[in-house]
Design a protein around this motif. Structure first.
Motif, PDB file in Angstrom:
ATOM      1  N   ILE A   1      37.473  34.105 112.977  1.00 17.28           N
ATOM      2  CA  ILE A   1      37.512  35.554 113.186  1.00 17.28           C
ATOM      3  C   ILE A   1      38.611  35.916 114.187  1.00 17.28           C
ATOM      4  O   ILE A   1      39.412  36.831 113.955  1.00 17.28           O
ATOM      5  CB  ILE A   1      36.152  36.042 113.733  1.00 17.28           C
ATOM      6  CG1 ILE A   1      35.009  35.592 112.837  1.00 17.28           C
ATOM      7  CG2 ILE A   1      36.158  37.548 113.930  1.00 17.28           C
ATOM      8  CD1 ILE A   1      34.888  36.314 111.553  1.00 17.28           C
TER       9      ILE A   1
ATOM     10  N   ALA B   1      41.924  35.697 112.668  1.00 19.21           N
ATOM     11  CA  ALA B   1      42.204  36.810 111.751  1.00 19.21           C
ATOM     12  C   ALA B   1      42.653  38.037 112.545  1.00 19.21           C
ATOM     13  O   ALA B   1      43.601  38.722 112.160  1.00 19.21           O
ATOM     14  CB  ALA B   1      40.967  37.140 110.929  1.00 19.21           C
TER      15      ALA B   1
ATOM     16  N   ILE C   1      43.077  38.207 104.208  1.00 18.05           N
ATOM     17  CA  ILE C   1      42.236  38.783 105.263  1.00 18.05           C
ATOM     18  C   ILE C   1      41.973  40.244 104.934  1.00 18.05           C
ATOM     19  O   ILE C   1      42.909  41.015 104.729  1.00 18.05           O
ATOM     20  CB  ILE C   1      42.939  38.665 106.635  1.00 18.05           C
ATOM     21  CG1 ILE C   1      43.074  37.190 107.018  1.00 18.05           C
ATOM     22  CG2 ILE C   1      42.159  39.425 107.697  1.00 18.05           C
ATOM     23  CD1 ILE C   1      43.937  36.953 108.241  1.00 18.05           C
ATOM     24  N   ASP C   2      40.692  40.583 104.854  1.00 20.35           N
ATOM     25  CA  ASP C   2      40.317  41.974 104.614  1.00 20.35           C
ATOM     26  C   ASP C   2      40.497  42.701 105.942  1.00 20.35           C
ATOM     27  O   ASP C   2      39.613  42.705 106.794  1.00 20.35           O
ATOM     28  CB  ASP C   2      38.863  42.029 104.143  1.00 20.35           C
ATOM     29  CG  ASP C   2      38.458  43.434 103.721  1.00 20.35           C
ATOM     30  OD1 ASP C   2      39.120  44.393 104.162  1.00 20.35           O
ATOM     31  OD2 ASP C   2      37.485  43.561 102.972  1.00 20.35           O
TER      32      ASP C   2
ATOM     33  N   MET D   1      40.732  45.825 106.952  1.00 17.62           N
ATOM     34  CA  MET D   1      39.836  46.925 107.317  1.00 17.62           C
ATOM     35  C   MET D   1      38.525  46.376 107.868  1.00 17.62           C
ATOM     36  O   MET D   1      38.004  46.832 108.872  1.00 17.62           O
ATOM     37  CB  MET D   1      39.538  47.787 106.081  1.00 17.62           C
ATOM     38  CG  MET D   1      40.351  49.045 105.965  1.00 17.62           C
ATOM     39  SD  MET D   1      40.253  50.070 107.433  1.00 17.62           S
ATOM     40  CE  MET D   1      38.589  50.731 107.267  1.00 17.62           C
TER      41      MET D   1
ATOM     42  N   MET E   1      37.902  43.432 109.144  1.00 19.60           N
ATOM     43  CA  MET E   1      38.055  42.739 110.418  1.00 19.60           C
ATOM     44  C   MET E   1      38.235  43.728 111.569  1.00 19.60           C
ATOM     45  O   MET E   1      37.710  43.526 112.653  1.00 19.60           O
ATOM     46  CB  MET E   1      39.264  41.795 110.370  1.00 19.60           C
ATOM     47  CG  MET E   1      39.070  40.586 109.504  1.00 19.60           C
ATOM     48  SD  MET E   1      37.429  39.934 109.591  1.00 19.60           S
ATOM     49  CE  MET E   1      37.566  38.559 110.544  1.00 19.60           C
TER      50      MET E   1
ATOM     51  N   LEU F   1      34.975  45.178 112.303  1.00 24.21           N
ATOM     52  CA  LEU F   1      34.163  44.200 113.029  1.00 24.21           C
ATOM     53  C   LEU F   1      34.512  44.221 114.516  1.00 24.21           C
ATOM     54  O   LEU F   1      33.628  44.240 115.378  1.00 24.21           O
ATOM     55  CB  LEU F   1      34.405  42.805 112.445  1.00 24.21           C
ATOM     56  CG  LEU F   1      33.639  41.669 113.096  1.00 24.21           C
ATOM     57  CD1 LEU F   1      32.152  41.836 112.846  1.00 24.21           C
ATOM     58  CD2 LEU F   1      34.104  40.321 112.550  1.00 24.21           C
TER      59      LEU F   1
ATOM     60  N   MET G   1      31.936  45.253 117.382  1.00 26.55           N
ATOM     61  CA  MET G   1      31.572  44.319 118.451  1.00 26.55           C
ATOM     62  C   MET G   1      31.884  44.921 119.815  1.00 26.55           C
ATOM     63  O   MET G   1      31.082  44.839 120.744  1.00 26.55           O
ATOM     64  CB  MET G   1      32.321  43.008 118.277  1.00 26.55           C
ATOM     65  CG  MET G   1      31.914  42.298 117.015  1.00 26.55           C
ATOM     66  SD  MET G   1      31.915  40.526 117.230  1.00 26.55           S
ATOM     67  CE  MET G   1      30.891  40.321 118.623  1.00 26.55           C
TER      68      MET G   1
END
Lengths: 343, 317, 256
Positions: free
Chosen positions: A192, A195, A211-212, A214, A216, A219, A223
């Motif tokens: 993660i 990325a 890698i998506d 949006m 990530m 996320l 967080m």
């Protein structure tokens, strides 16, 4: 390692000997480290400038205050409310991020700033027609955190030592800080974390790597928001009183200054930046004020002004001379010095 | 609920008048944001603070002239205030550009943005140190004559704000579209490299952009001060943000867009504040006025990032 | 003949009023090296962007292994098995070569936040595997010695190789290379040709845009020629070379 542990354990008693105020100041400093680490995920890891970060802190704080205070006479235990605070903050993060994360960086900054203001305005005004937040007066008599029979709000003596409320919160905060640090370090050195690094470096190439972006970014946003929510909940319990005034734009900028000063993306640098910007103004408060009194017979520049000037100057001077912070992360240093010639 | 009776038409017109006044101020400030953005893609956070300094300087000048009993007519005092505020704001803006932004030219976008936030804080604190922490009440020198229009009222200050802002915006448009400086500015915003190759001194053009924006901001500061009769060292930040929202609404980088966006935002805010109580069964009141600008901002950025008249701002590959 | 790996039917793309591609059709077979040539502005990179999801066609359709790509984002297409490199090298410049390739493993690995935070056994195993595979790929393209060097400090040729390693890390079945030999000298180009043949023999189909005709003629099984967004020829390098329309396009003479 053991030495640091002992030092951290003894510290609050040493501070309490100087004055309980210093324990409180230390506790707030640790809260700001928590906030900075949360914002660092968003700004430092994923490279998204969030200027309304304090809104998530506010959400966490109000969730705790509403569910553990006489406001609605609800008194849920902290182990239910703190995670809930994190969750609600996280949901706010996703709701804000989902439509806006596709925007270019500086627009995201403004939208998050606007979001922070919207949250504050609502907190200020949701006292009518149904009193939810109690408006500008804020919510008081918030329950302290209770673990079993142990209330962190009161003073206890154990083995001849006096554990005041702030000292007990200090230990709680140290534990939370350790956990947050572990989470941050482990995330950074993971799939993660890589990325996020890729997105920050070159979003187009990151997408080509599958890698998506949006997802990530969302996320990272979620967080960061959750950490803000946790910090806010603890703040609420520790202070016993909150009002919208604690969650103004300047606070967001303060946390950002800490991240920038310490070095975006560098966990230890960010923590150091937060400590520095928490303590230096306090030290100034206790030195510059009296010094001016002694020299000029009156206070020419208020300590509060000095504090704010310090934040402002930290941002300007850092960007000019050390854009990667006092303790730069290696990658960030290279990124932030890279393009001077290319463009 | 809203009833469209005679009384309601009057309220509507009144809110419209207030909105147009507010919008004129937003437009003047938004122009500064949009011109700087158009030329160096920087959201100049400190621009709102320039407005504050404009208001503060004019406060000092008006206060001093009133205290000196010069016998000058009120309009001359206000004019003198503006004449003092404009160069001060120009200087402040020029210096920030020169000292803080210029060294960062070519740095990644976030760097100057963070600097701008820092400058904004510093200017606020300077404002606090010079003009105190308390709100400052402007001496009421303009006799606020009231005109009645279709049941609503227009004050002479509102009229003055409209006239001045129309003059300023016309002047700006003429400058941007008719003069050599304006052509150079537009060329630079299109493509700085090519403009540089054509012999345009980019640094000079950028400085000029900041200075022109600052002059408009100074006048806006005088307007806000005399209209609301009050100035405070934090007044610039919210006003600046809203003006920025207006610039985005109109299409950032687009000069007519900033004018339009300012007016539209002012009207939306005034009408919103006027009717939100009716529309939500008094759940929300006019104290939510400040939310509208941000909601408009978010909606525009999400659904029409190009704004009313501008180009796309979402990321391109 | 088996079904094509990638098929484009009547693909068109406009930019504003400019027609970048006009009804282009072609099919790439599994295990071939397919060349895409044409003068500058012929629409080659646009075609690449359509294949890899960085742009959507205004008309026509592209399908990969019989599956339409319409509406898929670049990351989804990468996961399906199409990887690409960029004409103006887009490495993660401030990360090491090894880290660059490790990021390429993203699509084929799964550890999420919880696994990373808890350092589960599976996560640690996966991390080790990612690093091992990345090192292997660096070795495969011949820059193992530069694993710890920052991408931006690599020589031009090594950067091109690193980009290929990073693309291979996504385990593509089709690898799209945008001018892989640009800026290379003759020796480097030779070595590159060897590498690309090896990639193909390991089961990866290649499509490449290239201006180095010598490389194209020696390497490609079939070539598609574009000019002003139109398909003007397709065939083996030899056939295409003798096509009058191609000669006209390259020499600027009107097609007879």
């Amino acid at each position: 390692m053991a030495l640091i542990a002992v030092a951290l354990a003894v510290l609050p008693f040493a501070l309490a000997a100087v004055g309980t105020t210093w324990v409180r100041i230390t506790n707030l400093a640790i809260l700001f480290i928590l906030l900075s680490l949360g914002l660092n995920i968003v700004v430092g890891f994923a490279g998204l400038l969030d200027l309304g970060y304090i809104a998530f802190y506010a959400v966490g704080a109000y969730v705790y205050a509403l569910l553990a205070s006489p406001q609605f006479d609800i008194h849920w235990p902290f182990w239910a409310v703190v995670p809930l605070g994190a969750l609600v903050a996280c949901i706010f993060g996703v709701l804000l991020g989902a439509p806006t994360l596709k925007l270019r960086g500086d627009y995201l900054a403004i939208v998050t700033l606007g979001f922070g203001e919207i949250v504050r305005i609502f907190l200020n005004n949701l006292s009518q027609p149904v009193n939810i937040t109690n408006g500008p007066q804020g919510i008081s008599r918030i329950d302290p955190i209770r673990i079993g029979n142990l209330s962190l709000g009161s003073t206890d003596t154990l083995a001849g030592l006096t554990f005041s409320g702030p000292i007990k919160y200090y230990y709680l905060l140290i534990v939370v800080l350790l956990l947050v640090l572990i989470v941050n370090v482990r995330l950074q050195h993971s799939r993660i974390g890589r990325a996020w690094e890729a997105i920050r470096e070159d979003e187009t190439a990151a997408r080509a790597m599958g890698i998506d972006t949006m997802r990530m970014k969302l996320l990272a946003f979620a967080m960061g928001a959750s950490f803000g929510g946790i910090a806010g909940s603890i703040f609420s319990a520790m202070q016993g009183f909150i009002s919208p005034e604690s969650f103004v734009l300047v606070e967001s900028i303060m946390v950002l200054s800490m991240v920038v000063l310490g070095g975006m993306g560098n966990i230890w640098g960010v923590a150091a930046g937060a400590l520095l910007l928490s303590f230096v103004p306090e030290l100034l408060r206790y030195t510059v004020g009296p010094m001016q009194q002694a020299l000029f017979g009156r206070s020419i520049i208020e300590p509060e002004v000095i504090r704010m000037l310090l934040f402002g100057l930290a941002l300007v001077v850092m960007m000019m001379y050390r854009p990667a912070g006092l303790f730069p992360s290696a990658v960030r240093r290279r990124e932030l010095t890279r393009r001077t010639q290319a463009q | 609920m809203v009833f469209f009776g005679a009384a309601c038409v009057e309220t509507f017109i009144q809110q419209l008048i207030n909105g147009l006044t507010l919008g004129a101020v937003y437009a003047m400030v938004a122009l500064g944001y949009t011109m700087v953005y158009g030329i160096i893609q920087l959201i100049n956070f400190a621009h709102g603070e320039v407005v504050m300094i404009g208001a503060m300087v004019s406060f000092s000048v008006i206060g001093a002239l009133v205290a000196a009993h010069t016998g000058l007519p009120a309009w001359a005092i206000v004019f003198a205030a503006a004449a003092a505020a404009i160069p001060v704001c120009m200087a402040v803006s020029y210096l920030t550009e020169r000292i803080a932004y210029r060294p960062l030219r070519g740095a990644p976008r976030l760097a100057p943005l963070i600097t701008a936030i820092g400058i904004s804080i510093i200017l606020q604190q300077i404002g606090l140190m010079i003009w105190s922490r308390n709100p400052l009440a402007f001496p009421q020198i303009l006799d606020n004559r009231v005109f009645h229009v279709a049941g609503a009222t227009v004050t002479s200050v509102q009229l003055a704000i409209w006239i001045v802002s129309i003059l300023m915006m016309t002047g700006l448009a003429a400058m941007v579209y008719r003069t050599r400086l304006g052509i150079a500015m537009r060329a630079t915003s299109q493509n700085p490299q090519v403009a540089g190759l054509m012999g345009i001194d980019i640094d000079r053009i950028i400085a000029a952009t900041f200075i022109i924006g600052a002059a408009l901001a100074a006048i806006a500061g005088v307007m806000v001060g005399t209209y609301y009769g009050i100035a405070h060292y934090t007044m610039g930040s919210l006003l600046g943000l809203k003006a920025f929202c207006a610039a985005v609404l109109g299409g950032i980088g687009n000069i007519p867009g900033a004018m339009l966006g300012g007016i539209v935002l002012g009207v939306v805010e005034a009408l919103g504040a006027g009717y939100i109580g009716d529309l939500t069964n008094n759940w929300f009141g006019s104290n939510y006025q400040d939310v509208f600008a941000f909601i408009v901002l978010i909606l525009v950025l999400v659904f029409r990032p190009s704004g009313l008249l501008g180009e796309r701002v979402a990321d391109r590959v | 003949m088996s079904a094509p790996l990638l098929q484009a039917e009547n693909v068109g793309k406009y930019f504003g009023g400019v027609q970048a591609l006009l009804g282009v059709s072609f099919a790439i077979r599994a295990d071939e090296i397919y060349g895409l040539i044409g003068p500058n502005g012929a629409g080659k990179t646009t075609l690449f962007n359509l294949i890899t999801g960085f742009a959507a066609p205004d008309s026509g359709r592209v399908s990969f292994e019989g599956r339409p790509l319409a509406g898929l984002k670049p990351d989804a297409i990468a996961k399906l098995g199409i990887a690409r490199t960029f004409q103006n090298i887009r490495l993660f410049a401030n990360l090491s070569a090894l880290e660059n390739v490790m990021i390429g493993r993203h699509a084929r690995t799964r550890a999420g936040v919880a696994a990373a935070v808890l350092r589960t056994r599976a996560q640690r195993a996966e991390e080790a595997a990612i690093e091992a595979r990345a090192a292997e790929l660096l070795d495969y393209v011949g820059i193992a010695a530069r694993a710890d060097a920052l991408a931006r400090n690599l020589s031009y040729g090594d950067q091109r190789r690193l980009e290929i390693a990073r693309a291979l890390a996504t385990e593509p079945r089709l690898l799209a290379l945008d001018e892989p030999a640009a800026g290379m000298n003759a020796t480097e180009t030779q070595a590159l040709a060897g590498l690309l043949r090896r990639v193909r023999s390991d089961g990866v189909t290649l499509v490449l845009i290239e201006h180095d005709m010598h490389l194209v003629m020696g390497l490609c099984d079939r070539v598609l020629v574009l000019d002003f967004g139109r398909r003007i020829a397709e065939g083996t390098p030899r056939e295409v070379q003798h096509d009058p329309a191609v000669a006209a396009a390259y020499l600027g003479a009107p097609a007879a």
